[in-house]
Design an enzyme around this catalytic site. Structure first.
Site, PDB file in Angstrom:
ATOM      1  N   TYR A   1       0.833  -1.212  -0.447  1.00 20.71           N
ATOM      2  CA  TYR A   1      -0.175  -0.241   0.515  1.00 20.71           C
ATOM      3  C   TYR A   1       0.606   1.849  -0.321  1.00 20.71           C
ATOM      4  CZ  TYR A   1      -3.635  -3.881   1.314  1.00 20.71           C
ATOM      5  OH  TYR A   1      -5.045  -4.123   1.722  1.00 20.71           O
TER       6      TYR A   1
ATOM      7  N   HIS B   1       0.650 -11.777   1.376  1.00 23.43           N
ATOM      8  CA  HIS B   1       0.052 -11.136   0.442  1.00 23.43           C
ATOM      9  C   HIS B   1      -0.727 -11.713  -0.655  1.00 23.43           C
ATOM     10  CE1 HIS B   1      -1.225  -6.621  -0.479  1.00 23.43           C
ATOM     11  NE2 HIS B   1      -2.350  -7.508  -0.919  1.00 23.43           N
TER      12      HIS B   1
END
Length: 315
Positions: A47, A107
């Site tokens: 992010y 992830h």
């Protein structure tokens, strides 16, 4: 309201995701969320805003708004760091200004060419196709994740975007079982078989897009899509669900996720939406209404990075 993970730690059932939040907006978001009651924050190295999250959390802790032990902080290992798990985790901890993580997730179930710890790049070949690292297996990555637990850097570890078969494999080779599988699941894409498989084997399911996509991947939110909006109006308004519970459509859908025993990660930077999303605890949908929402399933995935990677990782 919290779920007890197989690691023994409790995780709040509603969290706030910080994807695509930047700068001063992050501080305001974190502070406002904590004041409203949020304690669970979902982050990721990819992010690219962990430093901003860290500053916001440090400010909240220093101001006495919350204690560290009352927070639940999640972040994620990026694809390019599968061969550098410990270094990547320490990098995230430094950026987040934390001594430990409550939850660290893989992830995506794919190792890609290393581009430097914490850089989270996605190296592409000359044809624009993702450079996959075939020398690092998911099993190797997982055992490195387990080391983080023994080192005291992480309390719980988990996976993200794993299907049934990859989840089964992880259960087979793991010494420390995955506590969480964070996946896309919402009324468009309910994935009942995967949800039930994980729950049967003691893995908590976390929904990273409980209301569907938001257009970043060329997809649409359940609340924005014209077709589903009509369906939602018919099913939730005309049939009286929104009025019956005196709630918004979003609150009803979040409550549906909670009653499936999934953790829901909300995403918004608007104060009124923050407050709205945190008000999904004090009512309960009937079985008939749960079934009604389940009838909306279209098996439609909204989160698919294919257009960036040049390869369909779900093929």
């Amino acid at each position: 309201m919290a779920i007890t993970l197989n690691s023994g730690f409790k995780m709040p059932i509603v969290g706030l995701g910080v994807w695509r939040v930047e700068g001063k907006e992050m501080r305001d978001l974190i502070i406002n969320a904590i004041k409203i009651g949020f304690r669970h924050f979902d982050c990721a190295a990819d992010y690219k805003n962990e430093p901003e999250v860290g500053e916001a959390l440090a400010g909240a802790l220093q101001a006495g708004l919350v204690k560290r032990e009352d927070l639940f902080i999640t972040t994620k290992l990026w694809n390019s760091d599968h061969g550098h798990v410990v270094e990547a985790c320490k990098d995230s901890l430094k950026k987040l200004q934390l001594d430990y993580l409550d939850l660290y997730l893989v992830h995506f179930p794919i190792a890609t060419t290393h581009t430097g710890v914490g850089t989270t790049a996605s190296a592409l070949d000359e044809d624009g196709v993702l450079e996959i690292d075939t020398t690092v297996s998911l099993e190797t990555t997982w055992h490195a994740m387990e080391d983080l637990v023994s080192m005291g850097l992480v309390r719980s570890i988990g996976i993200s975007n794993y299907d049934i078969f990859l989840t089964r494999d992880c259960l087979a080779y793991s010494k420390v079982k995955p506590a969480v599988n964070q996946i896309e699941t919402h009324p468009y894409f309910q994935r009942d078989s995967l949800v039930k498989f994980c729950q049967k084997h003691g893995i908590c399911v976390m929904a990273h897009t409980p209301l569907g996509g938001d257009g970043y991947f060329g997809s649409e939110s359940c609340l924005d899509d014209t077709v589903l909006k009509v369906i939602l109006i018919l099913f939730l308004s005309c049939l009286g669900l929104a009025a019956k519970y005196k709630r918004t459509v979003a609150q009803i859908l979040l409550r549906w996720g909670i009653q499936r025993n999934t953790v829901v990660i909300t995403k918004t930077s608007k104060l009124e939406r923050l407050e709205e999303n945190f008000q999904a605890f004090d009512f309960e949908l009937t079985k008939e209404d749960m079934d009604l929402i389940e009838s909306l399933d279209r098996k439609y995935r909204t989160n698919n990075p294919t257009k960036f990677w040049g390869i369909d990782m779900y093929a």
